[in-house]
Scaffold this motif. Structure first.
Motif, PDB file in Angstrom:
ATOM      1  N   LEU A   1       9.261   2.549   3.325  1.00  0.00           N
ATOM      2  CA  LEU A   1       9.558   3.019   1.977  1.00  0.00           C
ATOM      3  C   LEU A   1       8.297   3.301   1.174  1.00  0.00           C
ATOM      4  CD1 LEU A   1      12.527   0.676   1.030  1.00  0.00           C
ATOM      5  CD2 LEU A   1      12.634   3.095   1.647  1.00  0.00           C
ATOM      6  N   ASP A   2       7.160   2.845   1.664  1.00  0.00           N
ATOM      7  CA  ASP A   2       5.900   3.023   0.945  1.00  0.00           C
ATOM      8  C   ASP A   2       5.143   4.272   1.394  1.00  0.00           C
ATOM      9  OD1 ASP A   2       6.311   0.782  -0.583  1.00  0.00           O
ATOM     10  OD2 ASP A   2       5.167  -0.538   0.727  1.00  0.00           O
ATOM     11  N   ILE A   3       5.839   5.229   2.040  1.00  0.00           N
ATOM     12  CA  ILE A   3       5.200   6.456   2.511  1.00  0.00           C
ATOM     13  C   ILE A   3       5.970   7.657   1.976  1.00  0.00           C
ATOM     14  CG2 ILE A   3       4.507   7.816   4.529  1.00  0.00           C
ATOM     15  CD1 ILE A   3       4.652   5.140   6.139  1.00  0.00           C
ATOM     16  N   GLN A   4       5.271   8.587   1.348  1.00  0.00           N
ATOM     17  CA  GLN A   4       5.856   9.853   0.912  1.00  0.00           C
ATOM     18  C   GLN A   4       4.998  10.990   1.454  1.00  0.00           C
ATOM     19  OE1 GLN A   4       6.654  10.267  -3.300  1.00  0.00           O
ATOM     20  NE2 GLN A   4       7.378   8.162  -3.495  1.00  0.00           N
ATOM     21  N   VAL A   5       5.643  12.100   1.822  1.00  0.00           N
ATOM     22  CA  VAL A   5       4.943  13.289   2.303  1.00  0.00           C
ATOM     23  C   VAL A   5       5.229  14.442   1.346  1.00  0.00           C
ATOM     24  CG1 VAL A   5       4.665  14.962   4.174  1.00  0.00           C
ATOM     25  CG2 VAL A   5       5.086  12.543   4.709  1.00  0.00           C
ATOM     26  N   LEU A   6       4.168  15.073   0.880  1.00  0.00           N
ATOM     27  CA  LEU A   6       4.283  16.280   0.068  1.00  0.00           C
ATOM     28  C   LEU A   6       3.704  17.435   0.882  1.00  0.00           C
ATOM     29  CD1 LEU A   6       4.781  17.971  -2.443  1.00  0.00           C
ATOM     30  CD2 LEU A   6       2.664  17.037  -3.422  1.00  0.00           C
ATOM     31  N   ASP A   7       4.580  18.284   1.422  1.00  0.00           N
ATOM     32  CA  ASP A   7       4.187  19.460   2.206  1.00  0.00           C
ATOM     33  C   ASP A   7       4.161  20.637   1.228  1.00  0.00           C
ATOM     34  OD1 ASP A   7       4.190  21.788   3.764  1.00  0.00           O
ATOM     35  OD2 ASP A   7       5.363  20.884   5.365  1.00  0.00           O
ATOM     36  N   LEU A   8       2.964  21.050   0.815  1.00  0.00           N
ATOM     37  CA  LEU A   8       2.850  22.021  -0.268  1.00  0.00           C
ATOM     38  C   LEU A   8       3.495  23.362   0.056  1.00  0.00           C
ATOM     39  CD1 LEU A   8      -0.773  21.306  -1.571  1.00  0.00           C
ATOM     40  CD2 LEU A   8       1.401  20.555  -2.547  1.00  0.00           C
ATOM     41  N   TYR A   9       3.349  23.828   1.290  1.00  0.00           N
ATOM     42  CA  TYR A   9       3.970  25.108   1.659  1.00  0.00           C
ATOM     43  C   TYR A   9       5.483  24.985   1.746  1.00  0.00           C
ATOM     44  CZ  TYR A   9      -0.466  27.462   2.598  1.00  0.00           C
ATOM     45  OH  TYR A   9      -1.703  28.043   2.471  1.00  0.00           O
ATOM     46  N   ALA A  10       5.980  23.954   2.408  1.00  0.00           N
ATOM     47  CA  ALA A  10       7.424  23.761   2.521  1.00  0.00           C
ATOM     48  C   ALA A  10       8.055  23.530   1.150  1.00  0.00           C
ATOM     49  CB  ALA A  10       7.727  22.584   3.450  1.00  0.00           C
TER      50      ALA A  10
ATOM     51  N   MET B   1       0.844  -1.188   0.000  1.00  0.00           N
ATOM     52  CA  MET B   1       0.000   0.000   0.000  1.00  0.00           C
ATOM     53  C   MET B   1       0.883   1.242   0.000  1.00  0.00           C
ATOM     54  SD  MET B   1      -2.887   1.652   0.120  1.00  0.00           S
ATOM     55  CE  MET B   1      -3.985   0.251   0.193  1.00  0.00           C
ATOM     56  N   LYS B   2       1.130   1.799  -1.164  1.00  0.00           N
ATOM     57  CA  LYS B   2       1.952   3.001  -1.294  1.00  0.00           C
ATOM     58  C   LYS B   2       1.093   4.222  -0.956  1.00  0.00           C
ATOM     59  CE  LYS B   2       3.249   1.964  -5.541  1.00  0.00           C
ATOM     60  NZ  LYS B   2       2.762   0.587  -5.716  1.00  0.00           N
ATOM     61  N   THR B   3       1.546   5.011   0.013  1.00  0.00           N
ATOM     62  CA  THR B   3       0.745   6.092   0.573  1.00  0.00           C
ATOM     63  C   THR B   3       1.412   7.438   0.361  1.00  0.00           C
ATOM     64  OG1 THR B   3      -0.177   4.623   2.272  1.00  0.00           O
ATOM     65  CG2 THR B   3      -0.318   6.989   2.670  1.00  0.00           C
ATOM     66  N   LEU B   4       0.701   8.347  -0.264  1.00  0.00           N
ATOM     67  CA  LEU B   4       1.155   9.723  -0.442  1.00  0.00           C
ATOM     68  C   LEU B   4       0.330  10.627   0.461  1.00  0.00           C
ATOM     69  CD1 LEU B   4       2.739  11.976  -1.930  1.00  0.00           C
ATOM     70  CD2 LEU B   4       0.893  11.979  -3.643  1.00  0.00           C
ATOM     71  N   ILE B   5       1.006  11.362   1.350  1.00  0.00           N
ATOM     72  CA  ILE B   5       0.338  12.334   2.214  1.00  0.00           C
ATOM     73  C   ILE B   5       0.549  13.717   1.617  1.00  0.00           C
ATOM     74  CG2 ILE B   5       0.192  13.329   4.527  1.00  0.00           C
ATOM     75  CD1 ILE B   5       1.459  10.729   5.590  1.00  0.00           C
ATOM     76  N   ILE B   6      -0.547  14.415   1.334  1.00  0.00           N
ATOM     77  CA  ILE B   6      -0.462  15.791   0.841  1.00  0.00           C
ATOM     78  C   ILE B   6      -0.909  16.699   1.985  1.00  0.00           C
ATOM     79  CG2 ILE B   6      -1.266  17.441  -0.892  1.00  0.00           C
ATOM     80  CD1 ILE B   6      -1.669  15.078  -2.793  1.00  0.00           C
ATOM     81  N   TYR B   7       0.064  17.381   2.570  1.00  0.00           N
ATOM     82  CA  TYR B   7      -0.162  18.190   3.759  1.00  0.00           C
ATOM     83  C   TYR B   7      -0.212  19.664   3.374  1.00  0.00           C
ATOM     84  CZ  TYR B   7       1.019  20.755   8.003  1.00  0.00           C
ATOM     85  OH  TYR B   7       1.027  21.662   9.034  1.00  0.00           O
ATOM     86  N   THR B   8      -1.238  20.371   3.866  1.00  0.00           N
ATOM     87  CA  THR B   8      -1.430  21.764   3.469  1.00  0.00           C
ATOM     88  C   THR B   8      -1.731  22.638   4.681  1.00  0.00           C
ATOM     89  OG1 THR B   8      -2.407  20.909   1.413  1.00  0.00           O
ATOM     90  CG2 THR B   8      -2.583  23.267   1.808  1.00  0.00           C
ATOM     91  N   HIS B   9      -0.690  23.206   5.245  1.00  0.00           N
ATOM     92  CA  HIS B   9      -0.834  24.226   6.295  1.00  0.00           C
ATOM     93  C   HIS B   9       0.493  24.961   6.397  1.00  0.00           C
ATOM     94  CE1 HIS B   9      -1.759  26.322   9.982  1.00  0.00           C
ATOM     95  NE2 HIS B   9      -2.987  25.850   9.956  1.00  0.00           N
ATOM     96  N   PRO B  10       0.472  26.304   6.487  1.00  0.00           N
ATOM     97  CA  PRO B  10       1.739  27.052   6.499  1.00  0.00           C
ATOM     98  C   PRO B  10       2.487  27.026   7.827  1.00  0.00           C
ATOM     99  CG  PRO B  10      -0.120  28.565   6.630  1.00  0.00           C
ATOM    100  CD  PRO B  10      -0.695  27.200   6.409  1.00  0.00           C
ATOM    101  N   ASN B  11       1.848  26.547   8.905  1.00  0.00           N
ATOM    102  CA  ASN B  11       2.446  26.627  10.235  1.00  0.00           C
ATOM    103  C   ASN B  11       2.699  25.224  10.780  1.00  0.00           C
ATOM    104  OD1 ASN B  11       3.183  27.107  12.867  1.00  0.00           O
ATOM    105  ND2 ASN B  11       1.386  28.330  13.389  1.00  0.00           N
ATOM    106  N   HIS B  12       3.954  24.913  11.060  1.00  0.00           N
ATOM    107  CA  HIS B  12       4.287  23.590  11.580  1.00  0.00           C
ATOM    108  C   HIS B  12       4.039  23.461  13.075  1.00  0.00           C
ATOM    109  CE1 HIS B  12       6.872  21.829   8.086  1.00  0.00           C
ATOM    110  NE2 HIS B  12       5.690  22.249   7.694  1.00  0.00           N
ATOM    111  N   ASN B  13       3.528  24.514  13.692  1.00  0.00           N
ATOM    112  CA  ASN B  13       3.076  24.422  15.083  1.00  0.00           C
ATOM    113  C   ASN B  13       1.562  24.292  15.170  1.00  0.00           C
ATOM    114  OD1 ASN B  13       5.650  24.664  16.342  1.00  0.00           O
ATOM    115  ND2 ASN B  13       5.637  26.848  15.875  1.00  0.00           N
ATOM    116  N   SER B  14       0.930  24.014  14.064  1.00  0.00           N
ATOM    117  CA  SER B  14      -0.531  23.965  13.987  1.00  0.00           C
ATOM    118  C   SER B  14      -1.070  22.591  14.391  1.00  0.00           C
ATOM    119  CB  SER B  14      -0.986  24.269  12.556  1.00  0.00           C
ATOM    120  OG  SER B  14      -0.551  23.237  11.681  1.00  0.00           O
ATOM    121  N   LEU B  15      -2.379  22.559  14.616  1.00  0.00           N
ATOM    122  CA  LEU B  15      -3.048  21.281  14.863  1.00  0.00           C
ATOM    123  C   LEU B  15      -2.968  20.389  13.627  1.00  0.00           C
ATOM    124  CD1 LEU B  15      -4.741  19.507  16.774  1.00  0.00           C
ATOM    125  CD2 LEU B  15      -6.782  20.632  15.855  1.00  0.00           C
TER     126      LEU B  15
END
Length: 197
Positions: A36-45, A1-15
């Motif tokens: 190895l089956d996990i990738q994170v895409l932080d749109l702001y970063a 199960m290859k998992t892509l997380i698309i994270y969208t928030h400008p503050n890394h101290n946020s909920l």
């Protein structure tokens, strides 16, 4: 199960970032998922540019092969499951995420026109989990906005590109002192620790 997380928030101290961390912890503790089956895409970063540009040099019909977006197309194609983590602002996802969708879910990549009422979804077979939080009450989007957030994400977008399996976690009242933040963070951890698909 290859998992892509698309994270969208400008503050890394946020909920929202706390939800990202608990999601990752749950996935790492899940015996069905390899690291190895996990990738994170932080749109702001990432500095993702959400602006659409169409002119004599950039035509809409060529969006699906824009070389600047090849990395993100490859991530979307690679993933079996996409997890979106974002706040709900003004009853909908942040403009950054909507801009990502505008640019990435292009004709001949995410869908193909067939001449009928609906196109052929080219991202079928994938699943999506949406994890969102908001200041207002949990039932606010349903009772006051006619469920606009879920309709936008599930019907107008994901179903259009062929993704039928969609799960929502919509957490309201998250800015209250008694907002059940810890309970909801634990709920997300437990879901991803045990979810096989």
């Amino acid at each position: 199960m290859k998992t892509l997380i698309i994270y969208t928030h400008p503050n890394h101290n946020s909920l929202s970032h706390a939800f990202l961390q608990r999601t990752l912890q749950g996935l790492h503790d899940n015996p069905h998922i390899a690291e190895l089956d996990i990738q994170v895409l932080d749109l702001y970063a990432e500095g993702f540019d959400p602006l659409l540009v169409f002119n004599e040099n950039k035509r809409r019909r060529d969006m699906h092969k824009d070389p600047a977006l090849e990395k993100y197309r490859n991530q979307l194609l690679w993933a079996d499951r996409i997890i979106f983590i974002y706040p709900i602002w003004w009853g909908r996802p942040p403009a950054m995420l909507l801009g990502f969708i505008d640019r990435m879910f292009a004709s001949n990549f995410a869908y193909r026109e067939k001449g009928g009422l609906l196109p052929e979804g080219l991202l079928k077979g994938k699943s999506v989990v949406c994890v969102s939080s908001m200041k207002g009450p949990t039932l606010y989007p349903l009772l006051w906005l006619g469920n606009a957030h879920k309709i936008l994400m599930k019907r107008a977008l994901l179903r259009y590109v062929g993704i039928k399996k969609v799960k929502f976690f919509e957490f309201g009242g998250m800015e209250k002192k008694q907002g059940k933040q810890a309970k909801n963070l634990d709920r997300i951890y437990r879901y991803f620790r045990t979810a096989a698909q």
